[in-house]
Design a protein around this motif. Structure first.
Motif, PDB file in Angstrom:
ATOM      1  N   VAL A 100      40.508 116.696  43.933  1.00 31.97           N
ATOM      2  CA  VAL A 100      40.577 118.167  44.147  1.00 31.97           C
ATOM      3  C   VAL A 100      41.574 118.500  45.265  1.00 31.97           C
ATOM      4  N   GLU A 101      41.529 117.252  46.635  1.00 30.28           N
ATOM      5  CA  GLU A 101      42.577 117.473  47.385  1.00 30.28           C
ATOM      6  C   GLU A 101      44.108 117.188  46.943  1.00 30.28           C
ATOM      7  N   THR A 102      44.090 116.590  46.028  1.00 28.71           N
ATOM      8  CA  THR A 102      45.558 116.247  45.376  1.00 28.71           C
ATOM      9  C   THR A 102      45.798 117.403  44.717  1.00 28.71           C
ATOM     10  N   ALA A 103      44.829 118.313  43.914  1.00 23.35           N
ATOM     11  CA  ALA A 103      45.274 119.504  43.186  1.00 23.35           C
ATOM     12  C   ALA A 103      45.769 120.378  44.226  1.00 23.35           C
ATOM     13  N   HIS A 157      47.197 120.191  47.115  1.00 21.70           N
ATOM     14  CA  HIS A 157      48.379 119.784  47.561  1.00 21.70           C
ATOM     15  C   HIS A 157      49.680 120.292  46.788  1.00 21.70           C
ATOM     16  N   ARG A 158      49.191 119.812  45.474  1.00 30.77           N
ATOM     17  CA  ARG A 158      50.433 120.023  44.356  1.00 30.77           C
ATOM     18  C   ARG A 158      50.648 121.541  44.168  1.00 30.77           C
ATOM     19  N   PHE A 159      49.373 122.375  44.235  1.00 33.50           N
ATOM     20  CA  PHE A 159      49.735 123.605  44.199  1.00 33.50           C
ATOM     21  C   PHE A 159      50.537 124.350  45.379  1.00 33.50           C
ATOM     22  N   GLN A 160      50.142 123.874  46.433  1.00 31.83           N
ATOM     23  CA  GLN A 160      50.965 124.350  47.616  1.00 31.83           C
ATOM     24  C   GLN A 160      52.395 124.215  47.543  1.00 31.83           C
ATOM     25  N   VAL A 161      52.571 122.810  47.160  1.00 35.55           N
ATOM     26  CA  VAL A 161      53.882 122.399  47.229  1.00 35.55           C
ATOM     27  C   VAL A 161      54.984 123.066  46.078  1.00 35.55           C
ATOM     28  N   ARG A 162      54.348 123.307  44.902  1.00 38.00           N
ATOM     29  CA  ARG A 162      54.957 123.475  43.783  1.00 38.00           C
ATOM     30  C   ARG A 162      54.672 125.327  43.617  1.00 38.00           C
ATOM     31  N   ASP A 163      53.827 125.805  44.640  1.00 32.82           N
ATOM     32  CA  ASP A 163      53.656 127.272  44.373  1.00 32.82           C
ATOM     33  C   ASP A 163      53.182 127.782  43.003  1.00 32.82           C
ATOM     34  N   ALA A 164      52.442 127.024  42.506  1.00 35.12           N
ATOM     35  CA  ALA A 164      52.020 127.244  40.851  1.00 35.12           C
ATOM     36  C   ALA A 164      50.915 128.052  40.883  1.00 35.12           C
ATOM     37  N   VAL A 165      51.102 128.866  39.759  1.00 29.73           N
ATOM     38  CA  VAL A 165      50.063 129.924  39.270  1.00 29.73           C
ATOM     39  C   VAL A 165      48.954 129.247  38.509  1.00 29.73           C
ATOM     40  N   ALA A 200      45.399 116.137  56.142  1.00 29.86           N
ATOM     41  CA  ALA A 200      44.757 116.991  54.885  1.00 29.86           C
ATOM     42  C   ALA A 200      46.207 117.813  54.298  1.00 29.86           C
ATOM     43  N   VAL A 201      47.239 118.207  54.959  1.00 29.54           N
ATOM     44  CA  VAL A 201      48.139 118.940  54.284  1.00 29.54           C
ATOM     45  C   VAL A 201      49.437 118.062  54.156  1.00 29.54           C
ATOM     46  N   LYS A 202      49.151 116.606  54.087  1.00 27.25           N
ATOM     47  CA  LYS A 202      50.197 115.679  53.881  1.00 27.25           C
ATOM     48  C   LYS A 202      51.393 115.893  54.676  1.00 27.25           C
ATOM     49  N   GLU A 203      51.130 116.190  55.983  1.00 30.26           N
ATOM     50  CA  GLU A 203      52.478 116.406  56.899  1.00 30.26           C
ATOM     51  C   GLU A 203      52.542 114.832  57.473  1.00 30.26           C
ATOM     52  N   CYS A 204      51.689 113.942  57.425  1.00 29.75           N
ATOM     53  CA  CYS A 204      51.832 112.732  57.755  1.00 29.75           C
ATOM     54  C   CYS A 204      50.934 111.682  57.120  1.00 29.75           C
ATOM     55  N   ASN A 205      51.227 110.445  57.168  1.00 29.45           N
ATOM     56  CA  ASN A 205      50.392 109.621  56.493  1.00 29.45           C
ATOM     57  C   ASN A 205      50.122 108.395  57.144  1.00 29.45           C
ATOM     58  N   LEU A 206      49.373 107.313  56.780  1.00 36.50           N
ATOM     59  CA  LEU A 206      48.988 106.068  57.661  1.00 36.50           C
ATOM     60  C   LEU A 206      50.354 105.428  58.055  1.00 36.50           C
TER      61      LEU A 206
END
Length: 470
Positions: free
Chosen positions: A221-224, A226-234, A349-355
């Motif tokens: 669900v976290e991946t979904a 994030h992808r909706f956020q970056v693609r501004d999908a309906v 959580a919002v993919k602004e950074c990673n490990l």
């Protein structure tokens, strides 16, 4: 000029009359007031009523609108309405709710009632049971909708229009056409407005670029989100491992899941186990059960602070003044650590950074901690000096220590523990994520307990050398 009779409905102006009619159980007045209401009007009214009033109003709603209204209102009202109607009516309402909303509703309901409704539903509609059982609650497949329109590359816009006309009204309008091959593998996604770009008798294959963004049913669900956020999908199609289209997930479902994820994270960071029901619908026993475990863990953690103080008992005997500043020192470290952990958990959580950014984060938090610690040093120095000058306190232990040394000890302690709190608060979430756990489990109280214990070591070590304690 032709004049049209237009009826304008403002549900907010009817809230008080509706409440008055509900108090007297005046069904006739309620029917008159809501005569021209649509589903959206009813949902707005219900959200401004209490649960009891909502349950009273629901039977007044016209039958053809009840399922639509039920799907729009909040879970608190849905849950109470389901409790207030017979089981057969509850099942009928739930069956009208989109599949992905059923999963969300059952997830939030008390377990016993959810199990009863689930068993009845699976007997009436095995497809619902397949969806709820086949996928984990954290997988996209659990929340997909099976209501969508597909077409073959050889289909024409005219044929698609005919299918649209033949469809029965749905709670979700058709936004896209999903083009699939004979084995139902996803080829492309077309928006309805694209169909007007070609002749009504031409195949839609002319419009295909065969580039489509999709989600796997096994994606988190976290991946979904994030992808909706970056693609501004309906909405976004969901496919299986063989790229066969099995459903889609919509933005309104993502909104619900985002709210749930935020709520879960906030509860974990506050040292509370996840609640499956709203606060006002959670029993005292459930509150105790969900909160007691964490409180016990934090209590045991705080015992380590007492153990650390015992270790430095000799230093305290020689300089009792050090104990006066313990709350100041410990709270500074805990607060700075909590700030850093909150920022890093959100950034992850919002993919602004990673490990892989751990060293950059480490450098940033060291510098930030030193600057923040220096600012707090100035505040602590000003406070201790002012109290000493005005004679409001004697921090010298009757001349045993100079005011400057005591002030310097406290300042160094604050600087060290704030910097340490920043570093721990930023790197600990990264470490937890590295072992594939949820960083939110590092609750603010738990982190503060760890920083308290280690902060005592920093503070008393500095005091030992600065005040020359044996």
């Amino acid at each position: 000029m032709v004049e049209f009779d237009v009826k304008t409905v403002d549900p907010y102006k009817q809230i008080e009359p509706i409440r008055a009619a509900l108090e007297t159980d005046d069904r006739k007045t309620l029917a008159t007031i809501t005569k021209h209401f649509r589903a959206g009007d009813f949902s707005e009214i219900i959200e401004n009523l209490s649960r009891t009033q909502a349950a009273q109003l629901f039977p007044v709603i016209r039958k053809e609108l009840r399922a639509d209204v039920f799907g729009r209102i909040s879970f608190v009202h849905q849950n109470y309405i389901l409790r207030s109607v017979p089981l057969d009516q509850a099942l009928e309402l739930i069956r009208q709710v989109p599949e992905e909303d059923i999963a969300l509703l059952l997830r939030k309901m008390p377990r016993t009632r959810a199990r009863t409704i689930y068993e009845e539903l699976t007997e009436l509609d095995p497809e619902i049971g397949r969806q709820l059982l086949h996928y984990d609650r954290d997988e996209v497949g659990r929340w997909i909708s099976y209501t969508f329109l597909t077409a073959a590359p050889a289909d024409t816009p005219r044929a698609i229009y005919e299918r649209l006309r033949a469809r029965t009204p749905r709670s979700h309008p058709v936004v896209s056409i999903y083009v699939v091959d004979q084995e139902n593998r996803l080829i492309d996604r077309l928006e309805l407005e694209e169909l007007v770009r070609i002749e009504a008798t031409d195949p839609i294959e002319k419009l295909l670029d065969r580039e489509v963004t999709s989600l796997q049913a096994s994606d988190s669900v976290e991946t979904a989100i994030h992808r909706f956020q970056v693609r501004d999908a309906v909405e976004m199609p969901v496919v299986d491992a063989d790229n066969r289209l099995i459903g889609l997930i919509r933005a309104d479902d993502i909104l619900h899941l985002t709210q749930d994820a935020f709520s879960d994270t906030m509860q974990k960071m506050g040292g509370v186990s996840n609640f499956d029901t709203p606060y006002m619908m959670t029993s005292v026993f459930q509150q105790v059960r969900k909160r007691g475990g964490w409180l016990a863990i934090l209590f045991l953690g705080e015992m380590l602070t007492a153990t650390a103080l015992t270790y430095y008992e000799a230093e305290l005997d020689q300089a009792v003044v050090l104990a006066l500043f313990l709350p100041l020192i410990l709270s500074s470290g805990g607060n700075s650590g909590s700030q850093s952990s909150t920022l890093i958990i959100r950034a992850l959580a919002v993919k602004e950074c990673n490990l892989s950014d751990w060293f950059r984060i480490f450098r940033r938090e060291i510098v930030t901690g030193l600057i923040l610690g220096a600012l707090l040093c100035l505040v602590a120095t000003a406070r201790i000096t002012l109290w000493d000058v005005l004679g409001w306190a004697d921090y010298t232990e009757h001349g045993k220590f100079s005011p400057e040394l005591v002030t310097f000890t406290v300042a160094i302690g604050v600087l060290g523990i704030v910097t340490w709190g920043n570093v721990v608060g930023s790197l600990l979430p990264l470490g937890i994520r590295a072992v594939r756990l949820d960083p939110a489990v590092i609750s603010a109280p738990l982190l503060a307990t760890f920083v308290d214990v280690t902060g005592l070591m920093i503070y008393f070590t500095a005091a030992r050398y600065i005040l020359d304690l044996a």
